[in-house]
Design a protein around this motif. Structure first.
Motif, PDB file in Angstrom:
ATOM      1  N   ASP A  89       0.818  -1.209   0.000  1.00 22.37           N
ATOM      2  CA  ASP A  89       0.000   0.000   0.000  1.00 22.37           C
ATOM      3  C   ASP A  89       0.857   1.267   0.000  1.00 22.37           C
ATOM      4  O   ASP A  89       0.493   2.267  -0.596  1.00 22.37           O
ATOM      5  N   ALA A  90       2.006   1.220   0.646  1.00 20.18           N
ATOM      6  CA  ALA A  90       2.863   2.407   0.751  1.00 20.18           C
ATOM      7  C   ALA A  90       3.517   2.721  -0.587  1.00 20.18           C
ATOM      8  O   ALA A  90       3.970   1.821  -1.301  1.00 20.18           O
ATOM      9  N   ALA A  91       3.570   4.001  -0.927  1.00 23.44           N
ATOM     10  CA  ALA A  91       4.128   4.428  -2.209  1.00 23.44           C
ATOM     11  C   ALA A  91       5.588   4.010  -2.341  1.00 23.44           C
ATOM     12  O   ALA A  91       6.410   4.258  -1.460  1.00 23.44           O
ATOM     13  N   GLY A  92       5.913   3.325  -3.456  1.00 25.02           N
ATOM     14  CA  GLY A  92       7.290   2.976  -3.771  1.00 25.02           C
ATOM     15  C   GLY A  92       7.841   1.783  -3.020  1.00 25.02           C
ATOM     16  O   GLY A  92       8.993   1.386  -3.248  1.00 25.02           O
ATOM     17  N   GLN A  93       7.081   1.180  -2.116  1.00 23.08           N
ATOM     18  CA  GLN A  93       7.596   0.066  -1.329  1.00 23.08           C
ATOM     19  C   GLN A  93       7.679  -1.191  -2.177  1.00 23.08           C
ATOM     20  O   GLN A  93       6.808  -1.469  -3.003  1.00 23.08           O
ATOM     21  N   THR A  94       8.742  -1.968  -1.989  1.00 19.64           N
ATOM     22  CA  THR A  94       8.911  -3.243  -2.692  1.00 19.64           C
ATOM     23  C   THR A  94       8.643  -4.392  -1.723  1.00 19.64           C
ATOM     24  O   THR A  94       8.386  -4.188  -0.539  1.00 19.64           O
ATOM     25  N   PHE A  95       8.755  -5.611  -2.266  1.00 22.59           N
ATOM     26  CA  PHE A  95       8.579  -6.799  -1.428  1.00 22.59           C
ATOM     27  C   PHE A  95       9.899  -7.250  -0.790  1.00 22.59           C
ATOM     28  O   PHE A  95       9.952  -8.331  -0.201  1.00 22.59           O
TER      29      PHE A  95
END
Length: 396
Positions: free
Chosen positions: A88-94
């Motif tokens: 959900d957070a902008a730009g966050q990856t796995f």
């Protein structure tokens, strides 16, 4: 399950939820034999939570989002439903995040299988599992295919058109359904080139309060964060309206309904109960006419004092006297900083329906502790706050 493995489904109705240490946006796409949606109506997510045989359920920031598939109600020609997830957070990856998909029977909630995609890194979206038809029988397959360009990359790959960003537009809006390309898609194909983050239908580039007052349209969301810090002080939700016909009083009642993590009703604050949850939510009292400038009724919420069990608030207006909203003009709600009186968020209700209740806005607490406000504007048949509790829960 391991990538590529499959299981037969012993029940017609299954639910797939995807859990992670961070909040994920989960969605489902109905695909034909050529691997494409028929139109954007086949993309099921938080802004479009239901389609033929497939529904989306929000976890409200405290539980996993889920997609439920009723294979008996899936229309002819649909051979696969893919379940996707993106942070959900902008730009966050796995990177460092291990999502786990759980496939359950939707009838008794029993676990049929679980799957954790291995070796994730720079991916910002995943096709996690798929429910597919093979030789007349429905099965579930573990996929774990990653995309580096977010949910927009997945949606585009499967034929969904993503709306180009517009000034002051929320990033959760879909474009009108376009003609669907007929070329096949190979799931193992490399990800498409990165798309602009604001074009994604997920919550990338989420609006916050850093640039001052936010004016919302229906279904748009603002994160109550300013200067990188969640807003946890007292806020006021002002609700106002005017009679549509001069000289005619309009008696409406503003309320807020508090819910827990499972959409369970905790309490309701309205003209008959002016304080709830140990005084963290207070009501200004009843306005019987709608006359006069400014807010007709005000509800004060101390976000920092709300009990942990309160994870969702739905602000409603209903007509106890039975007058319809077609008799109302200029209905709105606005969120203010209680200490300064500064208006933070405003939502003007532009349409009206001949109903006696409307869900105006909702506040949902996220995993991070911050709150998000979403404009709703959904009309319901309800003359009292008691009758607003169930539709309010369904809207979370």
């Amino acid at each position: 399950m391991t990538p590529g493995s499959n299981i037969p489904l012993p029940t017609a109705r299954v639910t797939v939820d995807v859990a992670a240490p961070v909040r994920l946006d989960v969605s489902g796409l109905l695909l034909t034999a050529d691997g494409k949606v028929r139109s954007d109506d086949d993309f099921i997510f938080y802004n479009q939570p239901s389609g033929p045989g497939v529904t989306y359920r929000s976890g409200g920031g405290t539980a996993p989002d889920a997609i439920t598939v009723d294979t008996s109600a899936v229309p002819p020609g649909i051979e696969k439903i893919v379940v996707t997830a993106s942070p959900d957070a902008a730009g966050q990856t796995f990177q460092g995040v291990e999502p786990t998909a759980t496939i359950r029977s939707a009838d008794d909630n029993s676990v049929l299988a679980t799957f954790t995609p291995p070796q994730l890194g720079s991916e910002t979206a995943l096709v996690v599992v798929e429910i597919y038809l093979r030789n007349g029988a429905w099965k579930a397959r573990a996929v774990g295919q990653g995309y580096s360009n977010g949910l927009a990359g997945i949606a585009t790959d499967f034929g969904v058109t993503v709306e180009e960003p517009a000034p002051a537009a929320a990033p959760r809006q879909m474009a009108p359904p376009p003609p669907v390309p007929q070329s096949p898609v190979t799931p193992a194909a490399p990800p498409m080139p990165p798309a602009p983050p604001a074009a994604a239908p997920a919550a990338t580039g989420k609006i916050n309060l850093d640039k001052g007052r936010v004016s919302l349209q229906k279904n748009q969301t603002v994160s109550l964060v300013k200067g990188g810090r969640p807003l946890l002080s007292q806020v006021k939700m002002g609700l106002g309206w005017e009679p549509a016909f001069r000289g005619k009083d309009i008696d409406l009642d503003a309320s807020v309904i508090a819910y827990g993590p499972q959409r369970n009703h905790i309490d309701s604050c309205y003209f008959g109960k002016l304080s709830i949850v140990n005084g963290a939510i207070k009501h200004s009292g009843d306005n019987l006419t709608g006359e006069g400038g400014g807010d007709d009724e005000v509800i004060v919420v101390d976000l920092g004092r709300l009990p942990q069990e309160v994870t969702g608030l739905v602000f409603t207006v209903n007509s106890f006297s039975g007058q319809k909203f077609t008799e109302v003009a200029k209905a709105y709600c606005r969120l203010l900083d209680a200490s300064t009186g500064e208006e933070l968020v405003r939502f003007d209700l532009t349409g009206a329906e001949p109903q006696t209740g409307v869900l105006m806005a909702k506040l949902i607490k996220q995993f991070s502790g911050e709150w998000e406000m979403t404009a709703m504007g959904d009309f319901v048949k309800a003359r009292t706050v008691r009758n607003m509790v169930k539709p309010g829960a369904q809207a979370l």
